[in-house]
Enzyme design. Structure first.
Site, PDB file in Angstrom:
ATOM      1  N   LYS A  83     -33.852 -11.667 -57.695  1.00 46.62           N
ATOM      2  CA  LYS A  83     -32.789 -12.455 -58.278  1.00 46.62           C
ATOM      3  C   LYS A  83     -31.644 -11.713 -58.820  1.00 46.62           C
ATOM      4  O   LYS A  83     -30.288 -12.279 -58.841  1.00 46.62           O
ATOM      5  CB  LYS A  83     -33.209 -13.553 -59.134  1.00 46.62           C
ATOM      6  CG  LYS A  83     -34.362 -14.535 -58.401  1.00 46.62           C
ATOM      7  CD  LYS A  83     -33.540 -15.424 -57.654  1.00 46.62           C
ATOM      8  CE  LYS A  83     -34.768 -16.473 -57.040  1.00 46.62           C
ATOM      9  NZ  LYS A  83     -33.749 -17.249 -56.160  1.00 46.62           N
ATOM     10  N   SER A  86     -41.111  -9.845 -53.842  1.00 49.13           N
ATOM     11  CA  SER A  86     -39.849 -10.363 -54.570  1.00 49.13           C
ATOM     12  C   SER A  86     -39.908 -10.491 -55.978  1.00 49.13           C
ATOM     13  O   SER A  86     -38.879 -10.323 -56.515  1.00 49.13           O
ATOM     14  CB  SER A  86     -39.566 -11.632 -54.222  1.00 49.13           C
ATOM     15  OG  SER A  86     -40.544 -12.443 -54.456  1.00 49.13           O
ATOM     16  N   GLU A 116     -28.566 -23.134 -62.517  1.00 50.57           N
ATOM     17  CA  GLU A 116     -30.100 -23.527 -62.261  1.00 50.57           C
ATOM     18  C   GLU A 116     -31.042 -22.519 -62.233  1.00 50.57           C
ATOM     19  O   GLU A 116     -30.865 -21.410 -61.714  1.00 50.57           O
ATOM     20  CB  GLU A 116     -30.100 -24.561 -61.041  1.00 50.57           C
ATOM     21  CG  GLU A 116     -30.674 -23.662 -59.738  1.00 50.57           C
ATOM     22  CD  GLU A 116     -29.714 -22.720 -59.225  1.00 50.57           C
ATOM     23  OE1 GLU A 116     -28.364 -22.766 -59.702  1.00 50.57           O
ATOM     24  OE2 GLU A 116     -30.270 -21.847 -58.443  1.00 50.57           O
TER      25      GLU A 116
END
Lengths: 256, 400
Positions: free
Chosen positions: B93, B382, B115
């Site tokens: 991210k 990830s 968010e």
């Protein structure tokens, strides 16, 4: 001229009232519609509840959630509209988000809407860029596809919407979501005038309007007002609907 | 220019998917963003700044690790892990948060809103905002706040404000609704730093491009070590940003197969899953047209996954396009299977994965078992699993 457009006569300011179908229940929806018709509303905007109403503030969010919990479906809304259009002479408009329309099938939905005697559609998450397919269908079926403009809309966007909006143009009074406000922005008049220069349609202002004084102010520059959240609050506060009746009457007086 | 690089088209569509279904109030802001991004993309200074911080702030390139013990246990194809879990803040991210954070700063925005579901995006945004001196507000569903509490604390430590969202299912979908409402209300001074390849155009493109660094590095690394392209790329798909980041740079290399792994939750036959590509229908949510979990009335359905980052009823429009054109295959892995994947990687390699990529690990083990040993599989790891220890403890208790 469409039934919606014919509401706008010289010297007469339109009063447009929103209600969420099925909130708090279907029986109340019919009663509220009668009160609105009897106290001087010109157009009723029927909200088809959606699970994710991202242009709405807490009042309409709560109403939508409860209406869905009661099992209010698109079919329910079409039936309610069908009965109201038999009973009332005023134009009716559906307000809903794009997904319930899209998942029904654009053409099938519009045919059902026209069949129920509804005159137009307001879809707050459908900007002009995405509307061409629905525009073609609504034109064919004599429905008005009413677009929105906001204080952030550029001159170029105002021109495009002025070219395409049916019935009237819905001017969002403020940069924000729906919901009753104590004050409206100082730039409101300038915004309405800015659109007026490019548009021939009637201009109606909504979002935030919650009292007669605000209605009077808006009526000086616009052709009509749209109220929603405040009406829902009044329905919640007073189940006899007499507060709602008094409020609508006061708006009618304020609009002259 | 590859075919996929030309997508989205000028209207923000990948085939029939994508678009800009948002309130009029936001349309000018999206056009402004599109323009600002195009300028930044063409500006060598911006690119250099991004590359520099990728290296020195995030710690890129992340390794492409040969998971030999895992491969040996399965006794088949070679499995390589793209170690996004080693990136700063513990997940992929941060790549997008850094890119868009720099863009927000360049656009002169002072207030960043975002968010978060699992909290990984929230942590990444809070970190980048702290570094760039931007005010940071994170919307997070109450349900997610409960199950990802370490990340809530991390966001606060990084100077971010966490705003709980109590509407709807109180998860990622509702956090996005609330962030959009904030943006509608504060559009003039706020930057919406969207965390996945979802939302209205240009977000699916911007997020994809910043995440493509994953696939670009993978390509260089695998060519340097194995002198050939991989046979399979595998990644979990919620909104789909880590998957697109890995897949996209290989789009034109048709020999490379893409497999996206969705959350089957308690099973696709139940209503407790989040597999929008596997069983959803095309619809419009959060500004984009894509596959969606919805009922017969076009209402968005509640979802479930043990992995909060996959617990979303929609998916990025580019994934819908990959599905429709057959460029990628999408499969679904259940909560129980994901827990097996979680334990498998922990035991064999000493790496605790986040529950999201644990879905991809499980599927990889299944697939690899049936493949010859000369096949090369890259799995996007990830994120790391620290945030999930509570959930796994609840699910497994003392038996673990």
């Amino acid at each position: 001229m469409s039934r919606i457009a014919s509401v706008f006569k010289p010297g007469h300011k339109a009063l447009i009232a929103y209600l969420t179908v099925g909130y708090p229940d279907i029986e109340t929806t019919y009663k509220v519609a009668s009160v609105l018709a009897d106290s001087g509303c010109d157009i009723i905007e029927l909200g088809i509840p959606f699970s994710d109403p991202l242009a709405d503030g807490v009042t309409i969010q709560r109403a939508s959630y409860q209406a869905l919990k009661q099992g209010t479906s698109r079919q329910t809304c079409l039936e309610v509209a069908g009965k109201l259009s038999q009973k009332l002479t005023m134009p009716l408009v559906f307000m809903t988000y794009y997904n319930p329309v899209f998942s029904f099938g654009l053409e099938a939905f519009c045919r059902a809407v026209a069949g129920a005697g509804v005159d137009g559609l307001i879809i707050p998450d459908l900007p002009v860029e995405e509307g061409s397919e629905l525009e073609a269908i609504t034109r064919k079926l004599n429905l008005d596809l009413i677009y929105l403009l906001a204080p952030t809309s550029t001159g170029e966007r105002v021109s495009i919407v002025a070219e395409k909006s049916g019935g009237f143009i819905y001017l969002v009074s403020l940069t924000g979501v729906t919901g009753a406000r104590k004050t409206l922005p100082a730039e409101l008049e300038e915004f309405v005038r800015r659109v007026r220069k490019k548009a021939t349609q009637p201009l109606c202002v909504g979002f935030g309007i919650a009292n007669a004084e605000q209605a009077r102010r808006v009526a000086k520059v616009a052709d009509g007002i749209i109220v929603g959240s405040r009406l829902i609050q009044l329905i919640e506060e007073d189940g006899t609907l007499s507060s709602l009746k008094t409020f609508i009457s006061s708006l009618r007086v304020a609009l002259g | 220019m590859t075919a996929s690089r030309r997508l989205p088209d000028g209207r923000g569509y990948f085939g029939q998917f994508g678009g800009m279904f948002v309130p009029e109030t936001l349309m000018p802001a999206l056009k402004e963003l599109e323009l600002a991004y195009a300028k930044a993309q063409a500006d060598p200074d911006f690119q250099q700044q991004f590359q520099h911080l990728c290296r020195h702030y995030i710690g890129r390139p992340t390794p492409l690790y040969a998971a030999k013990q895992l491969s040996a246990k399965i006794g088949a194809a070679t499995i390589l892990l793209k170690r996004e879990d080693l990136a700063h803040t513990g997940a992929h991210k941060i790549n997008n948060a850094l890119g868009q954070g720099l863009l927000a700063k360049r656009m002169g925005k002072k207030r960043v809103i975002a968010e978060t579901g699992a909290g990984q995006h929230g942590v990444a945004v809070a970190a980048v905002c702290a570094m760039l001196g931007l005010k940071c507000i994170i919307y997070m569903g109450e349900e997610d706040i409960k199950r990802q509490s370490p990340n809530v604390f991390r966001i606060k430590l990084l100077g971010g404000e966490v705003r709980p969202v109590s509407s709807g299912s109180r998860t990622l979908k509702d956090a996005i609704n609330e962030t959009i409402r904030d943006w509608v209300s504060n559009v003039n001074d706020s930057y919406y730093l969207l965390g996945s390849v979802v939302g209205p155009y240009p977000y699916p493109m911007i997020v994809r491009n910043f995440q493509s660094i994953i696939g670009q590095e993978t390509k260089e690394q695998i060519l340097a070590t194995y002198q050939r392209l991989p046979d399979y790329l595998i990644a979990c798909v919620g909104g789909g940003s880590n998957a697109i980041g890995l897949f996209h740079p290989f789009f034109s290399q048709k020999s490379v197969k893409f497999i996206g792994v969705e959350a089957a939750g308690k099973g696709l036959a139940t209503d407790k899953h989040a597999a929008s590509l596997a069983v959803g229908k095309v619809g419009v949510l959060h500004g984009t047209k894509s596959y969606l979990l919805q009922d017969d009335n076009g209402q968005i359905m509640p979802t479930h996954s043990i992995a909060p980052g996959l617990d979303y009823p929609g998916v990025g429009p580019e994934h819908s396009y990959y599905k429709e054109t057959g460029r990628a295959t999408y499969v679904a892995v259940s909560d129980t299977q994901a827990l097996e994947g979680f334990k498998l990687l922990s035991h064999t390699e000493g790496i605790i994965p986040a529950l999201e990529p644990a879905h991809a690990i499980y599927y990889t083990a299944e697939l690899a078992a049936g493949l010859p040993s000369d096949k090369l599989i890259v799995v996007n790891l990830s994120g790391r699993g620290d945030k999930d220890l509570d959930i796994v403890y609840q699910a497994e208790g003392r038996e673990l």
